[in-house]
Write an enzyme that holds these catalytic residues in place. Structure first.
Site, PDB file in Angstrom:
ATOM      1  N   GLY A 258       0.810  -1.211   0.000  1.00 26.32           N
ATOM      2  CA  GLY A 258       0.000   0.000   0.000  1.00 26.32           C
ATOM      3  C   GLY A 258       0.838   1.253   0.000  1.00 26.32           C
ATOM      4  O   GLY A 258       0.522   2.238  -0.682  1.00 26.32           O
ATOM      5  N   ASP A 259       1.942   1.245   0.770  1.00 23.78           N
ATOM      6  CA  ASP A 259       2.849   2.393   0.780  1.00 23.78           C
ATOM      7  C   ASP A 259       3.472   2.608  -0.593  1.00 23.78           C
ATOM      8  O   ASP A 259       3.615   3.740  -1.059  1.00 23.78           O
ATOM      9  CB  ASP A 259       3.954   2.179   1.817  1.00 23.78           C
ATOM     10  N   SER A 260       3.875   1.515  -1.236  1.00 23.88           N
ATOM     11  CA  SER A 260       4.499   1.637  -2.558  1.00 23.88           C
ATOM     12  C   SER A 260       3.500   2.172  -3.578  1.00 23.88           C
ATOM     13  O   SER A 260       3.854   2.985  -4.440  1.00 23.88           O
ATOM     14  CB  SER A 260       5.068   0.288  -3.007  1.00 23.88           C
TER      15      SER A 260
END
Length: 460
Positions: A258-260
């Site tokens: 999700g961060d990426s």
């Protein structure tokens, strides 16, 4: 495209992996005994998103995050040094530390420590200036209070570039000026239900209805619901949503996906992409991030857009897998300027000769030298995408020479296959194949099909 930095605002965590091996269970409970444990630390939360973004771009990345004065914060600062510019917001509450006990690629248990929320001090002027001068802002909310702070919200409302907001169930609602919000499917369902939206089910229609409800609820520009292996659904609140499928990924660590995704979307917007282009780029980037090892591989090679070297690395891995399993590598080649039924028949037949098929295609310059200045009709990247979409094509390699001799010497296939219009002739590549014991063969030709003939008929 703005020359400003990408600014990441949110909750910074310290992630720790305790990685070991296990071959037995404890005698007193059905749990594994983990031995030979290696400790691996990495930035987590907003700090991980900032590092991912910094590895993927030459643009400056600034992390604005609350940091306490404790050992965990000191370790986190050390991990960030030289990677991103840190603007720390004074805070109390302790650094959140998340420890995963892992056996190989599998997590056994996670142990969390640190206060569930922080209390922020005064927002530094340096943080306000960075947000106002940002090419884009990514809000990485991990529910520890940063996004609820009035000063932080006021600064975000005056951001100099588009804002991407990665929400959290315990976090605050996005500020209304946000360009794009990136909840996952469960987060979207939870918030939509709380907002009174009636959209039961897991199908695309239900996901789209929730995204529309969230746009109305939050008053934001667009919502993209990330769907894991299914890709992502982007809605602007009206009209048909855009669905971006994900490329299947085998293995990898989904931690940090999700961060990426959010980091890649924010970077694309910073570079001037429209929202749909940013989402498409983010889906592809997140898939490559997971395949490369996910958060566990945060300090190894950066995950960038695909290039020729990366593509050839992938082909090398494919060939190694096939050869290690005792399989046969087949290759074929050509311009493939307009893919037609003759090409499909040849490619399908070639794949039947072995365990993988690599298609070698002429670059645009090579096609022009062979076919004339009006060709190719389709660029090499697009020709490669079309070929890669065929189920019987395992990989595509672009070569710039007039003949595939050099690329064949690198690939060293067991079989080189060409269409039957070469029947009875000694293939030019046959001598190259003989150097390592490979075999050049001719396949049946589907008469009446050629790109040149198609082009000529289109001019009539």
């Amino acid at each position: 495209m703005s020359a400003g930095p990408l600014v990441v605002v949110g909750d910074a965590l310290l992630d720790v992996d305790l990685v070991g091996s296990s071959s037995r269970l404890t005698p007193d409970a059905p749990v594994p005994v983990v031995e030979d444990v290696e400790t691996r630390e990495r930035p987590g939360g907003a700090a991980l998103a900032a590092v991912i973004a910094a590895q993927a771009t030459g643009r400056e990345v600034v992390l604005v995050a609350p940091l306490a004065d404790d050992e965990g914060a000191a370790r986190l600062r050390a991990l960030l040094t030289g990677r991103v510019r840190l603007v720390a917001v004074p805070a109390t509450g302790g650094t959140a530390v998340k420890q995963r006990v892992r056996v190989g690629d599998h997590s056994v248990v996670r142990i969390d420590s640190g206060a569930p929320a922080v209390t922020l001090g005064e927002l530094p002027a340096e943080a306000v200036e960075a947000i106002r001068g940002a090419a884009a802002v990514l809000v990485a909310d991990y529910g520890r209070g940063t996004t609820s702070d009035a000063a932080v919200r006021a600064a975000l409302a005056e951001a100099g570039g588009p804002v991407v907001w990665d929400p959290h169930p315990r976090g605050a609602d996005p500020v209304p000026s946000v360009r794009l919000v990136t909840p996952n499917a469960s987060e979207a369902a939870r918030v939509a239900a709380a907002a009174g939206a009636d959209a039961a089910g897991e199908g695309l229609a239900a996901v789209g209805a929730r995204a529309e409800a969230l746009i109305r609820h939050w008053g934001v520009g667009a919502v993209v619901v990330t769907l894991g292996a299914r890709g992502a659904l982007l809605s602007y609140g009206e009209g048909a949503p855009m669905v971006v499928p994900a490329v299947p990924v085998t293995g990898g660590d989904p931690c940090g996906a999700g961060d990426s995704f959010a980091a890649a979307a924010a970077l694309a917007l910073a570079d001037g992409a429209v929202t749909g282009e940013a989402v498409a780029a983010a889906v592809g980037f997140a898939g490559r991030f997971v395949a490369a090892g996910g958060a566990s591989a945060w300090d190894t090679s950066p995950v960038r857009e695909p290039d020729v070297a990366a593509a050839e690395d992938g082909v090398s891995a494919l060939l190694a897998r096939v050869r290690n399993g005792g399989g046969t590598v087949v290759a074929t080649g050509g311009c493939f300027d307009l893919l037609h039924a003759g090409h499909v028949a040849t490619l399908r037949a070639a794949r039947g000769l072995g365990d993988c098929l690599v298609v070698c295609i002429n670059s645009d310059d090579s096609v022009r030298r062979l076919k004339g200045p009006s060709r190719p009709l389709v660029t090499a990247p697009d020709r490669a995408r079309v070929l890669e979409a065929l189920e019987f094509v395992d990989a595509v390699v672009v070569f710039d020479e007039d003949t595939p001799a050099q690329v064949l010497d690198r690939l060293r296939p067991d079989v080189w296959a060409k269409g039957g219009d070469y029947a009875g002739a000694d293939l030019p590549e046959a001598a190259v194949l003989r150097q390592w014991g490979g075999q050049a063969v001719v396949l049946p030709y589907l008469d009446g099909h050629s790109t040149t003939a198609l082009v000529e008929r289109s001019r009539v």
